[in-house]
Design a protein around this motif. Structure first.
Motif, PDB file in Angstrom:
ATOM      1  N   PHE A   1       1.163  -1.574  -0.010  1.00 36.30           N
ATOM      2  CA  PHE A   1       0.247   0.235   0.229  1.00 36.30           C
ATOM      3  C   PHE A   1       0.518   1.174  -0.319  1.00 36.30           C
ATOM      4  CE2 PHE A   1      -3.831  -2.267   2.134  1.00 36.30           C
ATOM      5  CZ  PHE A   1      -3.941  -2.893   1.392  1.00 36.30           C
ATOM      6  N   TRP A   2       2.194   1.180   0.598  1.00 37.08           N
ATOM      7  CA  TRP A   2       3.125   2.301   0.421  1.00 37.08           C
ATOM      8  C   TRP A   2       3.401   2.821  -0.509  1.00 37.08           C
ATOM      9  CZ3 TRP A   2       8.009   3.372  -0.446  1.00 37.08           C
ATOM     10  CH2 TRP A   2       8.571   4.747  -0.667  1.00 37.08           C
ATOM     11  N   TYR A   3       3.454   1.802  -1.792  1.00 37.03           N
ATOM     12  CA  TYR A   3       4.141   2.230  -3.097  1.00 37.03           C
ATOM     13  C   TYR A   3       2.802   2.914  -3.837  1.00 37.03           C
ATOM     14  CZ  TYR A   3       8.076  -0.444  -3.081  1.00 37.03           C
ATOM     15  OH  TYR A   3       9.323  -0.564  -2.326  1.00 37.03           O
ATOM     16  N   SER A   4       0.924   1.864  -3.937  1.00 37.14           N
ATOM     17  CA  SER A   4       0.178   2.816  -4.594  1.00 37.14           C
ATOM     18  C   SER A   4      -0.958   2.483  -3.474  1.00 37.14           C
ATOM     19  CB  SER A   4      -0.267   1.934  -5.354  1.00 37.14           C
ATOM     20  OG  SER A   4      -1.297   1.781  -6.078  1.00 37.14           O
ATOM     21  N   ASP A   5      -1.505   3.947  -3.713  1.00 36.96           N
ATOM     22  CA  ASP A   5      -2.693   3.732  -3.018  1.00 36.96           C
ATOM     23  C   ASP A   5      -4.164   3.643  -3.898  1.00 36.96           C
ATOM     24  OD1 ASP A   5      -2.258   5.944  -0.494  1.00 36.96           O
ATOM     25  OD2 ASP A   5      -2.923   7.766  -1.550  1.00 36.96           O
ATOM     26  N   ASP A   6      -3.948   3.739  -4.937  1.00 35.43           N
ATOM     27  CA  ASP A   6      -4.995   3.377  -5.352  1.00 35.43           C
ATOM     28  C   ASP A   6      -5.376   1.807  -4.984  1.00 35.43           C
ATOM     29  OD1 ASP A   6      -5.367   5.158  -7.224  1.00 35.43           O
ATOM     30  OD2 ASP A   6      -5.118   4.289  -9.176  1.00 35.43           O
ATOM     31  N   LEU A   7      -4.131   0.915  -5.105  1.00 41.56           N
ATOM     32  CA  LEU A   7      -4.159  -0.240  -4.462  1.00 41.56           C
ATOM     33  C   LEU A   7      -4.874  -0.393  -2.691  1.00 41.56           C
ATOM     34  CD1 LEU A   7      -3.653  -3.269  -5.357  1.00 41.56           C
ATOM     35  CD2 LEU A   7      -1.363  -3.316  -3.999  1.00 41.56           C
ATOM     36  N   ARG A   8      -4.645   0.444  -1.945  1.00 42.21           N
ATOM     37  CA  ARG A   8      -4.970   0.640  -0.898  1.00 42.21           C
ATOM     38  C   ARG A   8      -6.624   1.174  -0.860  1.00 42.21           C
ATOM     39  NH1 ARG A   8      -2.870   2.133   4.115  1.00 42.21           N
ATOM     40  NH2 ARG A   8      -0.776   3.381   3.138  1.00 42.21           N
ATOM     41  N   ILE A   9      -7.056   1.696  -1.662  1.00 44.93           N
ATOM     42  CA  ILE A   9      -8.133   1.977  -1.835  1.00 44.93           C
ATOM     43  C   ILE A   9      -9.255   0.925  -2.484  1.00 44.93           C
ATOM     44  CG2 ILE A   9     -10.076   3.622  -3.211  1.00 44.93           C
ATOM     45  CD1 ILE A   9      -7.743   5.706  -3.000  1.00 44.93           C
ATOM     46  N   ALA A  10      -8.390   0.420  -2.655  1.00 41.13           N
ATOM     47  CA  ALA A  10      -9.067  -1.496  -3.318  1.00 41.13           C
ATOM     48  C   ALA A  10      -9.495  -2.432  -2.862  1.00 41.13           C
ATOM     49  CB  ALA A  10      -8.720  -1.616  -5.661  1.00 41.13           C
ATOM     50  N   TYR A  11      -8.597  -1.913  -1.759  1.00 42.09           N
ATOM     51  CA  TYR A  11      -8.569  -3.233  -0.528  1.00 42.09           C
ATOM     52  C   TYR A  11      -9.537  -2.810   0.244  1.00 42.09           C
ATOM     53  CZ  TYR A  11      -6.877  -6.484   3.074  1.00 42.09           C
ATOM     54  OH  TYR A  11      -6.735  -7.520   3.454  1.00 42.09           O
ATOM     55  N   LEU A  12      -9.692  -1.535   0.611  1.00 40.45           N
ATOM     56  CA  LEU A  12     -10.715  -0.923   1.555  1.00 40.45           C
ATOM     57  C   LEU A  12     -11.434  -1.465   0.557  1.00 40.45           C
ATOM     58  CD1 LEU A  12      -8.706   2.393   3.541  1.00 40.45           C
ATOM     59  CD2 LEU A  12      -9.049  -0.046   4.064  1.00 40.45           C
ATOM     60  N   LEU A  13     -12.202  -0.831  -0.245  1.00 42.69           N
ATOM     61  CA  LEU A  13     -13.515  -1.867  -1.340  1.00 42.69           C
ATOM     62  C   LEU A  13     -13.635  -2.945  -0.330  1.00 42.69           C
ATOM     63  CD1 LEU A  13     -13.348   1.073  -3.648  1.00 42.69           C
ATOM     64  CD2 LEU A  13     -14.723   1.781  -2.169  1.00 42.69           C
ATOM     65  N   LYS A  14     -12.736  -3.745  -0.979  1.00 44.05           N
ATOM     66  CA  LYS A  14     -13.046  -5.321  -0.870  1.00 44.05           C
ATOM     67  C   LYS A  14     -13.611  -5.518   0.751  1.00 44.05           C
ATOM     68  CE  LYS A  14     -10.570  -8.444   0.547  1.00 44.05           C
ATOM     69  NZ  LYS A  14      -9.698  -9.137   0.576  1.00 44.05           N
ATOM     70  N   GLU A  15     -12.892  -4.945   1.462  1.00 42.97           N
ATOM     71  CA  GLU A  15     -13.118  -5.456   2.951  1.00 42.97           C
ATOM     72  C   GLU A  15     -14.340  -4.920   3.032  1.00 42.97           C
ATOM     73  OE1 GLU A  15     -11.328  -7.074   5.057  1.00 42.97           O
ATOM     74  OE2 GLU A  15     -10.722  -8.291   3.656  1.00 42.97           O
ATOM     75  N   GLU A  16     -14.857  -3.518   2.047  1.00 41.46           N
ATOM     76  CA  GLU A  16     -16.190  -3.469   3.206  1.00 41.46           C
ATOM     77  C   GLU A  16     -17.137  -4.070   2.420  1.00 41.46           C
ATOM     78  OE1 GLU A  16     -17.384   1.009   2.163  1.00 41.46           O
ATOM     79  OE2 GLU A  16     -15.284   0.913   3.368  1.00 41.46           O
ATOM     80  N   PHE A  17     -16.785  -4.515   1.284  1.00 40.31           N
ATOM     81  CA  PHE A  17     -18.070  -5.130   0.506  1.00 40.31           C
ATOM     82  C   PHE A  17     -18.055  -6.600   1.001  1.00 40.31           C
ATOM     83  CE2 PHE A  17     -19.023  -9.254  -1.952  1.00 40.31           C
ATOM     84  CZ  PHE A  17     -20.197  -8.840  -2.460  1.00 40.31           C
TER      85      PHE A  17
END
Ligand SMILES: [Zn+2]
Length: 310
Positions: free
Chosen positions: A283-299
């Motif tokens: 996630f440190w390399y990419s904010d997009d990836l962090r957001i995608a991951y958080l959305l998945k967890e939220e779902f």
């Protein structure tokens, strides 16, 4: 009925049962026909002279839950007058193969899996799938349940052709199988039901014509997207983000990202402290990836709440 059929054809004057071989995975009925005069198809002379035999194996409806094969020693006659060679005439042969087809279709409607049907009949899964093509759109149930599911499935694993299956999820039974997933055919199919207003929920996967059909023909129903299908899209989305980020990384980091693929797809709760730290590096390399991951967890959380409150 099945047993009767077998005894009937074995009792038939013309059929000789030479033996029954049963082993762990199948039953073989070895038969041949009585020798009798045949009319030469070329010159019309009568002949009883045998030229040779060929063994033909015909898959039939399973006996005692085992794949059953009729092993027919098929005779070839030769005409003494003109020399024409031809196979003996057996009129019940085509019926046996279509009997097996009907049996398979009945099993499909009983929601037997393709794999089970394939195992019990000895017919390949591809052939079972191909049989679906022969199904018409005439439903053999007259009223609709309150909840129905419409799913698509591929004819075979590599194929492009889709079929459509209509299920009563409450009773866990297949209502029907349609040979394609086109909106025109779906409409034709559902139009004929008079009790469409009774349907409260239609569960579909994310194929647009499905939702269009539901909106047109099930005005009183709510649409639910099948969770499994939804989850698949979310995982694809995460994978796409990961692949995009990965491309921009130097070689040594790229390998690391590839190895961590499973971490991204796993639920956060199930990860060890070490694995959670690995995620943080990504996630440190990419904010997009962090957001995608958080959305998945939220779902996952939302779908858990829905499940728990049901
Ligand atoms: Zn002849």
């Amino acid at each position: 009925m099945q047993g009767n059929y077998i005894t009937n054809f074995l009792k038939s004057e013309d059929t000789i049962l030479e033996g029954v071989i049963e082993n762990d995975n199948r039953i073989e009925l070895h038969i041949k026909m009585k020798q009798k005069p045949h009319i030469c198809p070329r010159c019309g002379e009568i002949t009883s002279k045998i030229h040779d035999y060929r063994v033909q194996r015909i898959k039939d409806v399973p006996l005692f839950g085992k794949p059953t094969v009729i092993v027919l020693k098929k005779r070839r006659y030769v005409c003494k007058h003109c020399g024409k060679k031809f196979y003996e005439h057996i009129d019940y042969l085509p019926r046996m193969t279509s009997r097996l087809s009907i049996y398979i279709l009945q099993q499909l409607k009983k929601q037997q899996s393709m794999k089970d049907i394939s195992e019990v009949t000895g017919v390949s899964i591809t052939t079972v799938m191909r049989l679906l093509d022969t199904i018409g759109v005439e439903p053999d149930y007259k009223t609709l349940p309150e909840i129905i599911s419409i799913y698509e499935f591929k004819e075979n694993s590599g194929g492009r052709k889709y079929h459509c299956i209509i299920v009563d999820p409450k009773e866990r039974k297949i209502l029907d199988i349609l040979k394609d997933r086109k909106q025109k055919n779906l409409s034709e199919y559902f139009k004929r039901f008079k009790d469409r207003n009774k349907v409260k929920w239609v569960i579909i996967d994310m194929w647009r014509p499905f939702s269009d059909t539901v909106k047109t023909y099930f005005k009183g129903a709510k649409i639910a997207i099948d969770k499994f299908h939804f989850t698949r899209y979310i995982y694809w989305a995460i994978e796409n983000v990961r692949k995009r980020i990965q491309k921009e990384l130097p070689d040594n980091k790229r390998k690391y990202f590839k190895r961590s693929r499973k971490l991204l797809l796993a639920k956060y709760d199930t990860l060890t402290t070490e694995q959670k730290e690995e995620l943080e590096v990504m996630f440190w390399y990419s904010d997009d990836l962090r957001i995608a991951y958080l959305l998945k967890e939220e779902f996952n959380e939302v779908s858990c709440i829905i499940k728990c409150n049901r």
